[in-house]
Design a protein around this motif. Structure first.
Motif, PDB file in Angstrom:
ATOM      1  N   LEU B  58      -5.998  -6.486  -5.940  1.00 23.34           N
ATOM      2  CA  LEU B  58      -5.728  -7.727  -5.222  1.00 23.34           C
ATOM      3  C   LEU B  58      -4.832  -7.429  -4.023  1.00 23.34           C
ATOM      4  O   LEU B  58      -4.051  -6.490  -4.053  1.00 23.34           O
ATOM      5  N   SER B  59      -4.913  -8.277  -3.031  1.00 22.08           N
ATOM      6  CA  SER B  59      -3.960  -8.180  -1.926  1.00 22.08           C
ATOM      7  C   SER B  59      -2.601  -8.694  -2.384  1.00 22.08           C
ATOM      8  O   SER B  59      -2.502  -9.450  -3.354  1.00 22.08           O
ATOM      9  N   GLN B  60      -1.551  -8.301  -1.667  1.00 22.88           N
ATOM     10  CA  GLN B  60      -0.227  -8.821  -2.010  1.00 22.88           C
ATOM     11  C   GLN B  60      -0.206 -10.330  -1.864  1.00 22.88           C
ATOM     12  O   GLN B  60       0.436 -11.037  -2.639  1.00 22.88           O
ATOM     13  N   ARG B  90      -3.956   0.517  -0.767  1.00 19.97           N
ATOM     14  CA  ARG B  90      -4.946   1.055   0.170  1.00 19.97           C
ATOM     15  C   ARG B  90      -5.307  -0.066   1.131  1.00 19.97           C
ATOM     16  O   ARG B  90      -5.456  -1.223   0.714  1.00 19.97           O
ATOM     17  N   ARG B  91      -5.489   0.261   2.398  1.00 18.62           N
ATOM     18  CA  ARG B  91      -5.898  -0.761   3.352  1.00 18.62           C
ATOM     19  C   ARG B  91      -7.262  -1.320   2.938  1.00 18.62           C
ATOM     20  O   ARG B  91      -8.146  -0.570   2.530  1.00 18.62           O
ATOM     21  N   ALA B  98      -4.612  -6.456   5.467  1.00 16.85           N
ATOM     22  CA  ALA B  98      -4.225  -6.555   4.054  1.00 16.85           C
ATOM     23  C   ALA B  98      -4.336  -5.215   3.328  1.00 16.85           C
ATOM     24  O   ALA B  98      -5.086  -4.335   3.739  1.00 16.85           O
ATOM     25  N   TYR B  99      -3.539  -5.091   2.278  1.00 15.86           N
ATOM     26  CA  TYR B  99      -3.707  -3.987   1.350  1.00 15.86           C
ATOM     27  C   TYR B  99      -4.549  -4.442   0.172  1.00 15.86           C
ATOM     28  O   TYR B  99      -4.595  -5.629  -0.172  1.00 15.86           O
ATOM     29  N   ARG B 100      -5.191  -3.495  -0.485  1.00 15.98           N
ATOM     30  CA  ARG B 100      -5.636  -3.695  -1.846  1.00 15.98           C
ATOM     31  C   ARG B 100      -4.612  -2.996  -2.717  1.00 15.98           C
ATOM     32  O   ARG B 100      -4.402  -1.785  -2.585  1.00 15.98           O
ATOM     33  N   VAL B 101      -3.977  -3.732  -3.593  1.00 15.90           N
ATOM     34  CA  VAL B 101      -3.048  -3.126  -4.539  1.00 15.90           C
ATOM     35  C   VAL B 101      -3.813  -2.914  -5.834  1.00 15.90           C
ATOM     36  O   VAL B 101      -4.490  -3.826  -6.319  1.00 15.90           O
ATOM     37  N   ASP B 102      -3.709  -1.725  -6.381  1.00 13.52           N
ATOM     38  CA  ASP B 102      -4.462  -1.439  -7.605  1.00 13.52           C
ATOM     39  C   ASP B 102      -3.620  -0.588  -8.552  1.00 13.52           C
ATOM     40  O   ASP B 102      -2.726   0.138  -8.122  1.00 13.52           O
TER      41      ASP B 102
END
Lengths: 151, 151
Positions: B58-60, B90-91, B98-102
């Motif tokens: 998910l994005s932040q 990761r972008r 946005a980032y993808r946070v995983d």
DNA sequence: TATTGTTATACTCTATAACTATA
DNA sequence: TATAGTTATAGAGTATAACAATA
């Protein structure tokens, strides 16, 4: 963070009573803060007034025990209530280290008005629940906190 | 303030569901803080891991919406989880703002262990209640937060 | 123009330690 | 020695504003 429209809580959180409790409490706290803002008071000020109104004059120490507010915080709360004339400190003749904190007539009147605000805010907050659900919540929380001497 | 043995709550507070809710939530929060202390994490870190574990990356921004944590606070939470290797940013190729946070594999493992700690803490916290009361509490809170789109 | 993420900053809340006056 | 209240202070927690990169 502003507000709180409920975004599709993932099951991993919705199934945790503790998370639901924390989140509900936070929403309520924001509502109460806003409701008391016009009076320049916070919920803890109201809690002190309510305890004094029902129990009578108490030392700051007793107030901290009943409300679980740190004594250094209690100094500020009582200071603020005293400054606006809602409570007064008098030395306890039986123990001159301690104060007796008591409501003034203005404090009693304010308590009456604030009680209405607080009760209305709480009623509005829980209004989406059925009467039965509200009764269940009250019963369970009260049992949890009061029928017990643990920890 | 240390702890919380229940001192004879005056009726004026014991009869207020909102006060009971706030006080219960505070006790639980202290318990959870202590339970997660050995891991150098706070409940909010666990909440992020739990959401990512159940929903996926998910994005932040989405995390802040789901968890109702301020975005500036979320930066710090994700920073800390990234520093200990539990998540990675990761972008997002589809939106490079946005980032993808995983979760990393280490984060998945940690989530599994922490879930056990969190569940055990919650179970212990509510253990003084009957099974029926626990079920009622879960049901009412869930209905309150989830069966509703108001405010 | 608006949005994602970030930094700097300020403000509140709370707790710790040290002090005073009394016990 | 211990306790009630106080002060000063420091540490979290959270919010606001302004910025860079991107939409």
């Amino acid at each position: 963070m502003i507000e709180s429209r409920l975004v599709n809580l993932p099951e991993s959180l919705a199934s945790r009573t503790g998370y639901l409790l924390a989140r509900t409490a936070r929403q309520l706290s924001e509502r109460m803060d806003r409701a008391l803002e016009p009076f320049d008071l916070r919920p803890r000020h109201y809690a002190v007034l309510a305890v004094l109104a029902s129990v009578g004059s108490l030392s700051q120490q007793r107030l901290t025990e009943i409300l679980q507010i740190d004594r250094t915080t209690m100094v500020a709360v009582v200071d603020e209530l005293e400054k606006i004339g809602y409570v007064e400190r008098r030395r306890d003749p039986a123990d001159r280290r301690a104060y007796r904190v008591d409501l003034t007539p203005e404090g009693q009147a304010a308590h009456g008005e604030l009680r209405g605000v607080v009760d209305a805010t709480q009623a509005s907050f829980f209004s989406r629940l059925s009467k039965q659900d509200r009764a269940d919540l009250q019963r369970v929380l009260r049992r949890f906190l009061c029928d017990d001497e643990r920890e």
